[in-house]
Design a protein around this motif. Structure first.
Motif, PDB file in Angstrom:
ATOM      1  N   GLU A 249       1.481   7.552  -2.810  1.00 29.81           N
ATOM      2  CA  GLU A 249       0.858   7.194  -1.508  1.00 29.81           C
ATOM      3  C   GLU A 249      -0.510   6.793  -1.250  1.00 29.81           C
ATOM      4  O   GLU A 249      -1.006   6.074  -0.582  1.00 29.81           O
ATOM      5  CB  GLU A 249       0.924   8.775  -0.597  1.00 29.81           C
TER       6      GLU A 249
ATOM      7  N   HIS B  12      -0.600   3.051  -2.358  1.00 33.75           N
ATOM      8  CA  HIS B  12      -0.192   2.573  -1.263  1.00 33.75           C
ATOM      9  C   HIS B  12      -1.119   2.102  -0.146  1.00 33.75           C
ATOM     10  O   HIS B  12      -1.499   1.225   0.305  1.00 33.75           O
ATOM     11  CB  HIS B  12       0.997   3.222  -0.486  1.00 33.75           C
ATOM     12  N   ARG B  13      -2.001   3.520   0.031  1.00 33.93           N
ATOM     13  CA  ARG B  13      -3.055   3.336   1.066  1.00 33.93           C
ATOM     14  C   ARG B  13      -4.249   2.235   0.687  1.00 33.93           C
ATOM     15  O   ARG B  13      -4.843   1.482   1.336  1.00 33.93           O
ATOM     16  CB  ARG B  13      -3.611   4.698   1.481  1.00 33.93           C
TER      17      ARG B  13
ATOM     18  N   MET C 162      -2.709  -1.372   0.927  1.00 38.60           N
ATOM     19  CA  MET C 162      -2.616  -1.641   2.150  1.00 38.60           C
ATOM     20  C   MET C 162      -3.992  -1.903   3.077  1.00 38.60           C
ATOM     21  O   MET C 162      -3.989  -2.586   3.869  1.00 38.60           O
ATOM     22  CB  MET C 162      -1.649  -0.915   3.015  1.00 38.60           C
TER      23      MET C 162
ATOM     24  N   THR D 154      -0.068  -2.691   9.237  1.00 40.45           N
ATOM     25  CA  THR D 154       0.211  -2.141   7.955  1.00 40.45           C
ATOM     26  C   THR D 154       0.636  -0.663   8.224  1.00 40.45           C
ATOM     27  O   THR D 154      -0.305  -0.082   9.246  1.00 40.45           O
ATOM     28  CB  THR D 154      -0.852  -2.108   6.807  1.00 40.45           C
TER      29      THR D 154
ATOM     30  N   VAL E  83       1.821   3.467   6.249  1.00 40.02           N
ATOM     31  CA  VAL E  83       2.046   4.082   5.123  1.00 40.02           C
ATOM     32  C   VAL E  83       2.613   5.451   5.538  1.00 40.02           C
ATOM     33  O   VAL E  83       2.116   6.216   6.469  1.00 40.02           O
ATOM     34  CB  VAL E  83       0.999   4.300   4.109  1.00 40.02           C
TER      35      VAL E  83
ATOM     36  N   ALA F  42       5.668   2.211   2.110  1.00 42.95           N
ATOM     37  CA  ALA F  42       4.510   1.508   2.750  1.00 42.95           C
ATOM     38  C   ALA F  42       5.161   0.297   3.304  1.00 42.95           C
ATOM     39  O   ALA F  42       6.131  -0.349   2.731  1.00 42.95           O
ATOM     40  CB  ALA F  42       3.427   1.201   1.816  1.00 42.95           C
TER      41      ALA F  42
ATOM     42  N   TYR G 276       8.201  -4.362   2.766  1.00 42.82           N
ATOM     43  CA  TYR G 276       7.896  -2.724   2.347  1.00 42.82           C
ATOM     44  C   TYR G 276       7.869  -2.603   0.753  1.00 42.82           C
ATOM     45  O   TYR G 276       8.659  -3.314   0.087  1.00 42.82           O
ATOM     46  CB  TYR G 276       8.972  -1.991   3.317  1.00 42.82           C
TER      47      TYR G 276
END
Ligand SMILES: *Cc1c(COP(=O)(O)O)cnc(C)c1O
Length: 422
Positions: A333, A336-337, A340, A352, A354, A359, A396
């Motif tokens: 996670e 991903h952040r 993104m 975007t 998450v 994501a 995704y």
């Protein structure tokens, strides 16, 4: 047999899912997999950024799951589940109940996500009928996806996938999706008008998956659950995608502090190793079927209901969802952040988002599943060692939990190069 020979057999004899054979590129021949890696027949490695259609949890060919499958298939591979039972099913049921949101205590096994939804909808409708209450209406959400069998299609949004069958699907009360509309107000209005006829509401908690990876807030899920509870409407949570840690906590309902009346599980249930579905209900729903009157039976079952080998895989997978797995999901996670946040300012990226290990971003240009940009990105990604499968213009990343920071950097690097190149 050489790969050229067996891919020729595929081309001659196989009909692939969700595939337009007139225009689709040839399928990628895969010979082996481990962790997040798929190995192609020509010796290349592809990172599986979509968990092989959202099923692979811990990584491909996990040794603990493989061992459980091998062991079980030498002990008891299959037995009829009406009138017989076995340890893998009984123990998996107990272990599921132990980790599910409170109140979900009865496990009905089936084969896949669509059948888990069919069972949920049939159980909800018959529950009211068995009680002698006229509650034939089902409410469902715009952009929902609940599967491809007829009942599951009926509760799914009408669109490209259901178009050829539109006049055969039963109608549902459609609520606006929580991303674009006020689902809670719409449910309240429906309950005001026809609340005593409404049997159930079915939702994909916090994440409308195939409908475009649309993420929606926990407070909305809580408000919908409260409305349902007050009006005695059954809440069906379709966690076929969100179950087993996909959104971070084990279940999206748990993340929101919501306890549904019925939950649908599949995809990650066996860690992605074998097909298995489960519909878990409260004791109250189960009791609605217990009767001396045999017509009140839930007359539903599949040949392979609670297949022992699949149940053994399910137990092995569940055991792997430990603190270490939770840490891996958190690491995914946060990666991903970071990625993104960078991509959000790209001129070709519209939006975007998450949620846990999922994501997504919307590319600008044509909307909808038939948008061609997704196919172009998928082809570009394959050439560059990554398996992606955008939903139209929605890209995704939904990787197995074993995916490392470096592997995620490769995946996002490929997406970024595509954005710059095209
Ligand atoms: C994939 C999916 C289904 C259908 O599951 P199958 O195993 O493909 O039949 C149902 N509901 C949701 C939310 C899904 O993502």
């Amino acid at each position: 047999m050489t790969a050229a020979e067996w891919t020729a057999l595929d081309a001659r004899y196989v009909w692939h899912p969700y595939t337009q054979h007139a225009t689709a590129p040839l399928p990628v021949p895969i010979v082996r997999a481990d962790g997040a890696r798929l190995h192609t027949a020509d010796g290349r490695v592809l990172l599986d950024a979509i968990s092989s259609w959202w099923v692979t949890l811990h990584g491909h060919c996990h040794p603990a799951i493989a061992a459980a499958i091998a062991e079980q298939s030498r002990t008891l591979e299959q037995v009829i589940f009406a009138g017989c039972t076995h340890e893998p099913a009984a123990r998996l049921a107990a272990e599921l109940v132990n980790v599910l949101p409170p109140g979900l205590t009865r496990v009905f096994f089936s084969d896949d996500g669509s059948t888990a939804v069919e069972v949920a909808v049939k159980a909800a409708l018959q529950f009211w009928r068995n009680r002698g209450e006229h509650r034939p209406l089902i409410a469902a959400i715009e952009h929902a996806y609940h599967g491809d069998t007829f009942g599951a299609m009926s509760v799914s949004a009408r669109g490209t996938f259901t178009e050829p069958f539109a006049d055969r699907l039963w109608s549902v009360d459609r609520l606006p999706d929580p991303v674009d509309g006020d689902t809670v107000a719409a449910l309240r209005a429906l309950i005001d008008q026809r609340g005593t006829e409404l049997g159930a509401l079915i939702v994909e908690p916090l994440l409308l998956g195939a409908g475009g990876m649309r993420m929606w807030p926990e407070h909305t899920l809580r408000a919908l659950a409260e409305c349902c509870a007050k009006a005695h409407v059954l809440l069906i949570a379709d966690e076929v995608l969100t179950g087993f840690g996909r959104t971070g906590p084990l279940f999206a309902c748990a993340r929101a502090g919501v306890a549904p009346d019925i939950i649908c599980l599949s995809k990650g249930l066996t860690g992605g190793a074998l097909p298995l579905g489960a519909t878990v209900t409260t004791e109250r729903v189960f009791e609605g079927f217990r009767s001396q009157d045999r017509r009140r039976t839930l007359f539903h079952g599949h040949s392979y209901t609670a297949n022992p080998v699949a149940c053994a895989a399910g137990r092995a997978s569940l055991a792997l969802l430990d603190a270490d797995s939770a840490r891996k999901r958190e690491a995914i996670e946060s990666a991903h952040r970071e990625h993104m946040a960078r991509l959000a300012s790209h001129p070709r990226v519209r939006r975007t988002r998450v949620l846990g290990t999922v994501a997504a971003l919307d590319l600008d240009g044509e909307d909808g599943y038939l948008s061609t940009v997704g196919g172009e990105l998928a082809a570009f990604a394959i050439r560059n060692g990554v398996l992606l499968r955008p939903l139209g213009n929605v890209v995704y990343v939904l990787p197995p939990f074993c995916t490392t920071r470096d592997e995620l950097a490769v995946i996002y690097g490929v997406i970024e190069r595509f954005l710059d190149w095209r």
